[in-house]
Every structure is written in structure tokens, then in C-alpha cells.
Design a protein around this motif. Sequence first.
Motif, PDB file in Angstrom:
ATOM      1  N   TYR A 181     -43.046   0.810   9.410  1.00  0.00           N
ATOM      2  CA  TYR A 181     -41.830   1.540   9.788  1.00  0.00           C
ATOM      3  C   TYR A 181     -40.804   1.323   8.676  1.00  0.00           C
ATOM      4  O   TYR A 181     -40.295   2.259   8.087  1.00  0.00           O
ATOM      5  CB  TYR A 181     -41.330   0.994  11.128  1.00  0.00           C
ATOM      6  N   GLU A 227     -36.898   3.140   5.882  1.00  0.00           N
ATOM      7  CA  GLU A 227     -37.796   3.696   6.892  1.00  0.00           C
ATOM      8  C   GLU A 227     -38.722   4.747   6.280  1.00  0.00           C
ATOM      9  O   GLU A 227     -38.302   5.571   5.466  1.00  0.00           O
ATOM     10  CB  GLU A 227     -36.970   4.324   8.025  1.00  0.00           C
ATOM     11  N   CYS A 257     -39.863   7.384   7.560  1.00  0.00           N
ATOM     12  CA  CYS A 257     -39.362   8.740   7.842  1.00  0.00           C
ATOM     13  C   CYS A 257     -38.272   9.161   6.857  1.00  0.00           C
ATOM     14  O   CYS A 257     -38.144  10.344   6.544  1.00  0.00           O
ATOM     15  CB  CYS A 257     -38.792   8.815   9.258  1.00  0.00           C
ATOM     16  N   CYS A 294     -41.760   7.186  15.403  1.00  0.00           N
ATOM     17  CA  CYS A 294     -41.530   8.386  14.600  1.00  0.00           C
ATOM     18  C   CYS A 294     -42.354   8.402  13.314  1.00  0.00           C
ATOM     19  O   CYS A 294     -42.735   9.462  12.829  1.00  0.00           O
ATOM     20  CB  CYS A 294     -40.048   8.493  14.255  1.00  0.00           C
ATOM     21  N   CYS A 295     -42.612   7.215  12.749  1.00  0.00           N
ATOM     22  CA  CYS A 295     -43.184   7.177  11.393  1.00  0.00           C
ATOM     23  C   CYS A 295     -44.656   7.589  11.287  1.00  0.00           C
ATOM     24  O   CYS A 295     -45.002   8.323  10.356  1.00  0.00           O
ATOM     25  CB  CYS A 295     -42.980   5.799  10.776  1.00  0.00           C
TER      26      CYS A 295
HETATM   27 ZN   LIG Z   1     -39.619   6.748  11.411  1.00  0.00          ZN
END
Ligand SMILES: [Zn+2]
Length: 658
Positions: A386, A338, A340, A406-407
Motif C-alpha cells: 500500500y 501510496e 494508488c 484500493c491499491c
Molecule cells: Zn491505494
Amino acid sequence: MKNITIPTPVSLLLIAVLLSPVYLIAQPSLQKMFPVHFSEVTITDPFWKRKQEVVASTTINTCILYTETKTGRIRNFEKVVAKNGKHEGVYYDDSDVYKALEAMAYSLRNKPDKMLEAKADEWIEKIAAAQLPDGYLNTYYTLTALDKRWTDMERHEDYCAGHLIEAGIAYHETTGKSRLLDVAIRFANHIDSTFRLSKRNWVSGHQEIELALMKLYHHTNQKRYLDLAVWFLDQRGKGYGKGKIWDEWKDPDYCQDGIPVKQQTQITGHAVRAMYMYTGAADVAAVNNDSGYIKSMNSIWEDVVFRNMYITGGIGAQGTNEGFGADYELPNATAYCETCASVGMVFWNQRMNMLSGDSKFIDVLERSLYNAALDGLSQSGDRFFYGNPLASDRNHNRSEWFGTACCPSNIARLVASLGNYIYTTKGNDVWVNLFIGSNVSLPVGKSNMQLSMSTGLPWKGNTRLEVIQSGKQKVQLHLRVPGWLTEPVPGNLYSYIDTAAAKPVMTINGKAVAYNIERGYAIVDRIWKTGDVIEFNLPMQVRKIKSNQALKENRNRIALQYGPIVYCVEGKDNDDKAYNFIVPALTRFDVKYNNDILGGVNQITFEANLIQPASDGKSVLPVKKSITAIPYYSWNNRGAAEMQLWLPTSIGSIRIAP
Ligand SMILES: [Zn+2]
């Protein structure tokens, strides 16, 4: 609901000052060096400046479009204020608003933009208006069932609070406006009262608040936030999460909640949660001098880098848990990696570097940054990955947005604040960690030193540092000798097949100088004067990397690296195919910078054996063909295509028809 008088931020501060018996007492820190805030660093680098401009001009606007128009993230705040309407999206969506605001704050610092600031202010007013009188702020619970708040540790209330805190600090630092910071402080105080001061247990279902509280502690000098960060870390591994964030079906190690943090020695579970938590733990260790955390994290770091990291610096191989699997289980096409998690690797390794003074952490930071993290952002700035696999049959493509988003804002805030990772200082010592063109003013001893760095990296190995201004004092300059000159990464997960000249050449004012290397840094110690020029030339050549045999998928395969960048073969440059060749043992690799593709990249070309089915349909024919490799981070910017990073060296490892 009771009628409660809301204290103003100023009176809150006064109360805190009057009541708090303990102030921040300066303690000698274990920390070997301190970061230089990105606001002191002006990025001039052709490679990174362009990325920052794309983030400012496009990525942030994409985040705004999806946050307030194409999804209901901002509408949720409006509905709370209107006391009317259904919550839209997922329970953690508030966090994306805060992370976008944080990216906006960093970008505004790099490049003031009145319209962007007005947009941020508009959002901040909506957020502030949605805060409840007791400081609680979460649109999901406020719109669905407020009586259920703080009953489900998995529901990311504290995670959203963490991102609010980070955004509040960033916006305050940039604009001097404290509106969002005050909201964040009220929420942090609410959490502190609800849990730590009430002795009520709570294991964060998605760690992040720990590192945010440490930022708040440093920003406000209020010890209660340090205490609360420590408290959150201490809650783990005691069974409080049983049946809450894990149960008989869900492993406690998934949540890094199997054993107390200080006893943890192996990386487990959800990759982003782990990275954020260890970042927070390192921040705590730097203040508390807590060697327990440091010992634990050194061991976990080795477990990550020696057995569980992709050559791209990406981590978290499995999609099922968005995290780590068994040691050495690093599949390529299904690699989760991911974006993130790679952003988290940058955070954590920066902290580990500052705690230890060791450049090996920057080696890993740089690898994650230039490869696995940067892959998450398209050249255009409005498409995202992602997951970041290391092979694709045309089926993995960048997206405009994600249900769980989120990314995009994470990579945006990282790129916009990149200046945080280049230099560190302590006393009369200056460290240059990343070679990124920039002008900087560094606190050194009792004065400031101004440096100007220019570099050919990541395409060429030449770096030039000019002393723009220096006080009359000795300054020890530490230039990082990149680990990739001698080995791809510490440990034996990956190694170079060939050997090459590894020592950088340093000249000062045109004269070659000898230097010592300590903890991975070349050191020169002298009284610098205005106009001094240091040149630091890193020998670069295409390096062939092989994997530890335990990585089954990579047997009889090599990866290519040039400088900090890992390369891949994409069909776009190779007649739409990336799976139909093998790399012979004695292959010559040529590197050429091409300004006309992918925003300007090095291309590596080499002659491979193209494998085609013979007319008898039973055998295969090798035919020579020139193959072009591009930086891994730049793939899938020209539409769907085959891609692979680990290139076969024998017929047994080839796939002719994926
Ligand atoms: Zn993420």
C-alpha cells in the motif's frame, strides 16, 4: 417509496437525444496528441508481457477471492437484493468491486478467458440488481440508512460511482455488453439530476468522478457528462465543503478545497484525490480548451516534481493525511507513497503530455510507473504494498490484502491497460513515448501505419522499430529522448553527480541519421515503406544521483539509476544487511543481467567500505565488501529484509544498527 416506471437504457438514450438541445459539437482541441487505445497495441515485451500475464493469472484471481469470498464486498450487493443483512466492511468498499471489474475487462481484452468473463457477468448481474429504481447504487447506504444518502460528502458515494462508470465503459469496450454501462449511466444521470440540475451543492470528498465522467462523455458523446464533470470541479474552493469534508481541525487544502481549482498553484493534501482530480481537470481542459486549468496544473506539476516527489516517482510523503507535507519533506523509511498515488501520477502525466506535447511529463510518468507504482505489485502477483517506503528495517512487508484495498485492483488495472501509454498520434504525426515491445496499428492521416517495436529496456538501451505497413504518405515520427539521459527529473530536486554521453544514436535501415529534438522527441520525417527499420540506441550507464541539500535525510547519500530504473540495496543480496556500508567517491559500478533472481533483473555490483565496530568498541573499521543492488520495484519479494535506496557516502550518514 413511489412507484416509478424504470426507463430502459434505449428509451433513456432516445429521451436524451430528443430533449437535449446541445450535442457534442466538435471543437478544435488544444490537445497536441491523442492516445492510442491499448486494444490497438499488442504487448510483446518480455518485461511487461510477463507482468500482464501475472496480473491475468494471479492478481485478478486474488482480487476476486478477496472481493467475493474473504470479504463481504459482493455479499453486500446480494444483501441489498435480499433486503436483508448487515453491511460488511467500509463505506467505500463497492469501489473495489468496480475496480476489479475494470481490471478484468482490460485483461479480457488482452487475453479472452470465458471463465473470467462469466465471473464478471455474474458480478454485474448482482450489481445491476442492487441498483434502486431512481438509479442510486451504494450498498453501504442502502443497507444502513437510505434516508441518509447524499448527506455526508465524505462518504465516497460519488467516488464509488466514478469507479462504476470506469468499469462499465471498460467492460462495454471489451465485450460489447452494455449491462454494467447502463447501470453506470443510470447512476450518473441520478447524480446529475440530484445535484447539478437541482442546483444543490456537493463537494466530492474523494475526487475520481470527474475523470470518470469525462470518460463517459467521450464514450457516449453526451454533453451532460462533460457539464457534470465541470460542475464537480467548479464546486470546489467556494466553502461548500466547510464542516462537511473539512473543518477547523481538518485543513481545506487536505481536500484541495481551499481555493477554486483554477486558482490552485501548489500541491496539497491527499495525494490520490489530488491526482484523480487533476487528471479529470486535464481531461476537461482538453475538450473545453480551458487554459485556466492548464495554467493551474502546470504550476502544481512543478510544485510536485520540483519539491515534493521521491526519486522513485512516488508522491505523498505523509501517512497522517495520506498525502503531501511541507516542501522538501521527503523522509525515506516513513515515506507513504501510496501505490494508488503513483498510479494517479501515470494518469495525470499522460494527460499533461497530451495537452502540451512535451515529453517531460512522460519522463515523470515513466519514473512513477517503473519504480513507485510497480513496487506495489509482487513478482508473484498476489502480494501488495500500500505504502512504498525508500528504506526499511525489515518491518515493511507485502500484504495479501488490506482493510482499505484500493491499491491491488488499481495496480492490476494499470498493468492490464499499459498499452494506453506507449504511443500517441495526431494527423500525420506519431509519437513513441515509452519503449515497450509491442505491435501497433496507428491511425495516421487517412490510413493506418503498423509498427513493431522491440527493445532491451529497461535493462539495455537498444530499441528497434520496424515499419510493418505504411500508406504512401509522409509521417513524422517522434521518438522520446528520455529525460534521464541528461537529468534525473526536471527541476533541481535531484541531479546526477557525474556527466555522461547523452544523445541517442539513430539509424534507419542501418545508416546513421541526424535528427532534431523538439519538446524532448527526436524527429524523423519521411515517407516510410514496409520493412524500414529504425534503431534507436540509448547510452546507458549507472548514474549516481544526489539530492538537493534541502532534502535533509539524503545529505551525504547517493541513489543509483540505470535506464529508467532506480536501484536499492536489500539485505537478501548482502548477508542480510543493508545499513553497514558507505559508498566511496571513486567507486566503479558493474551491471549484469541475472535471469535467475526476481524474474530476471539487472544487478549493480560495487565495492563499498563495510563499517564494523572495532574490538575496542569505540572506533569503527572499514573493510572492503562487494555490494549488490537490485531494482527498487523488486525488493521484498524474498521475505523480510533490510533495504535502503539512498546509500551513505560518509560515515556520518551511516546507521550501523538500525
Ligand atoms: Zn491505494
